[in-house]
Design an enzyme around this catalytic site. Structure first.
Site, PDB file in Angstrom:
ATOM      1  N   HIS A 119       0.847  -1.192   0.000  1.00  9.61           N
ATOM      2  CA  HIS A 119       0.000   0.000   0.000  1.00  9.61           C
ATOM      3  C   HIS A 119       0.878   1.236   0.000  1.00  9.61           C
ATOM      4  O   HIS A 119       2.099   1.140   0.150  1.00  9.61           O
ATOM      5  CB  HIS A 119      -0.876  -0.001   1.272  1.00  9.61           C
ATOM      6  CG  HIS A 119      -0.065   0.242   2.498  1.00  9.61           C
ATOM      7  ND1 HIS A 119       0.644  -0.759   3.127  1.00  9.61           N
ATOM      8  CD2 HIS A 119       0.221   1.378   3.175  1.00  9.61           C
ATOM      9  CE1 HIS A 119       1.315  -0.250   4.153  1.00  9.61           C
ATOM     10  NE2 HIS A 119       1.068   1.045   4.203  1.00  9.61           N
ATOM     11  N   HIS A 147       5.328   6.381  -1.238  1.00  9.21           N
ATOM     12  CA  HIS A 147       6.211   5.219  -1.396  1.00  9.21           C
ATOM     13  C   HIS A 147       5.452   3.950  -1.079  1.00  9.21           C
ATOM     14  O   HIS A 147       4.481   3.975  -0.304  1.00  9.21           O
ATOM     15  CB  HIS A 147       7.430   5.329  -0.480  1.00  9.21           C
ATOM     16  CG  HIS A 147       7.074   5.267   0.981  1.00  9.21           C
ATOM     17  ND1 HIS A 147       6.652   6.377   1.688  1.00  9.21           N
ATOM     18  CD2 HIS A 147       7.043   4.231   1.860  1.00  9.21           C
ATOM     19  CE1 HIS A 147       6.398   6.022   2.929  1.00  9.21           C
ATOM     20  NE2 HIS A 147       6.610   4.719   3.066  1.00  9.21           N
TER      21      HIS A 147
HETATM   22  O1  3AM Z   1       3.916   2.643   4.431  1.00 11.30           O
HETATM   23  P1  3AM Z   1       5.050   2.384   5.350  1.00 11.30           P
HETATM   24  O2  3AM Z   1       5.524   0.980   5.331  1.00 11.30           O
HETATM   25  O3  3AM Z   1       6.163   3.372   5.189  1.00 11.30           O
HETATM   26  O4  3AM Z   1       5.893   2.057   8.912  1.00 11.30           O
HETATM   27  C1  3AM Z   1       4.484   1.942   8.998  1.00 11.30           C
HETATM   28  C2  3AM Z   1       3.859   1.799   7.658  1.00 11.30           C
HETATM   29  O5  3AM Z   1       4.490   2.707   6.790  1.00 11.30           O
HETATM   30  C3  3AM Z   1       3.899   3.257   9.449  1.00 11.30           C
HETATM   31  O6  3AM Z   1       2.553   3.151   9.077  1.00 11.30           O
HETATM   32  C4  3AM Z   1       2.449   2.315   7.938  1.00 11.30           C
HETATM   33  C5  3AM Z   1       1.429   1.233   8.178  1.00 11.30           C
HETATM   34  O7  3AM Z   1       1.776   0.493   9.314  1.00 11.30           O
HETATM   35  N1  3AM Z   1       4.036   3.511  10.872  1.00 11.30           N
HETATM   36  C6  3AM Z   1       4.014   2.625  11.873  1.00 11.30           C
HETATM   37  N2  3AM Z   1       4.168   3.251  13.056  1.00 11.30           N
HETATM   38  C7  3AM Z   1       4.320   4.578  12.782  1.00 11.30           C
HETATM   39  C8  3AM Z   1       4.515   5.739  13.568  1.00 11.30           C
HETATM   40  N3  3AM Z   1       4.587   5.683  14.901  1.00 11.30           N
HETATM   41  C9  3AM Z   1       4.238   4.746  11.381  1.00 11.30           C
HETATM   42  N4  3AM Z   1       4.334   5.936  10.785  1.00 11.30           N
HETATM   43  C10 3AM Z   1       4.537   7.008  11.589  1.00 11.30           C
HETATM   44  N5  3AM Z   1       4.603   6.927  12.936  1.00 11.30           N
END
Ligand code: 3AM
Length: 165
Positions: A41, A121
């Site tokens: 996603h 991304h």
């Molecule tokens: O889309 P990506 O993989 O970059 O890294 C987690 C993931 O991002 C991010 O939310 C998305 C879905 O889980 N994520 C997890 N904890 C987070 C936080 N505390 C976070 N993003 C910002 N702050």
């Protein structure tokens, strides 16, 4: 008090998901953990733990948007979070406008925006420390036509993201 771990995302249709998977398959073997195909996603706004009573108001912020396309045309290894991502070499003003508009409404609901700038991304793999030189990535053109509210759940098989709205 029950909490749901939530984020807003661009969620791929089946064709886009298949294109992402096919492009990623060309990168194997990878040093890290590939993201489950069903979890691929683009995160639009991360909320974290949210009380169930707030779900309905948040779900109302999800929905269709006028379609636009992002070409995910390059690979980036983000060394600090150790994630291998597909990103775009082109600016994505429509995506940025959606993120800004969403955060204006989230702000009114008391959510605080991550100060880091929004970079569209797709996380392809986690715990990646290095990649082989010369890895070739096939561009994936992703037409976005909606914003989804997604719940992050943990099951025996690992983390699973479930679109709610
Ligand atoms: O889309 P990506 O993989 O970059 O890294 C987690 C993931 O991002 C991010 O939310 C998305 C879905 O889980 N994520 C997890 N904890 C987070 C936080 N505390 C976070 N993003 C910002 N702050």
């Amino acid at each position: 008090m029950s909490e749901h771990r939530l984020f807003f995302a661009f969620w791929p249709d089946e064709a886009t998901r298949a294109a992402l998977e096919a492009a990623r398959a060309g990168l194997f073997p990878l040093s890290g953990r590939p993201v489950e195909p069903a979890n691929l996603h683009v995160t639009v706004a991360f909320l974290g733990g949210v009380e169930a009573s707030r779900l309905e108001r948040l779900a109302a912020l999800a929905g269709p948007v006028a379609p636009f396309t992002i070409a995910f045309d390059r690979l980036e290894l983000w060394r600090k979070p150790k994630v291998l991502t597909a990103t775009s070499s082109q600016p994505a003003p429509r995506a940025a406008a959606i993120v800004d508009g969403l955060w204006q409404r989230l702000d009114r609901l008391g959510f605080a925006r991550d100060p880091r700038p929004f970079v569209p991304h797709v996380t392809l793999a986690r715990d990646v420390r290095s990649v082989r030189p010369g890895l070739r990535w096939t561009t994936v053109a992703w037409t976005v036509d909606r914003v989804c509210l997604v719940e992050s759940t943990v099951a025996e098989a690992g983390v699973r993201y479930l679109p709610l709205a």
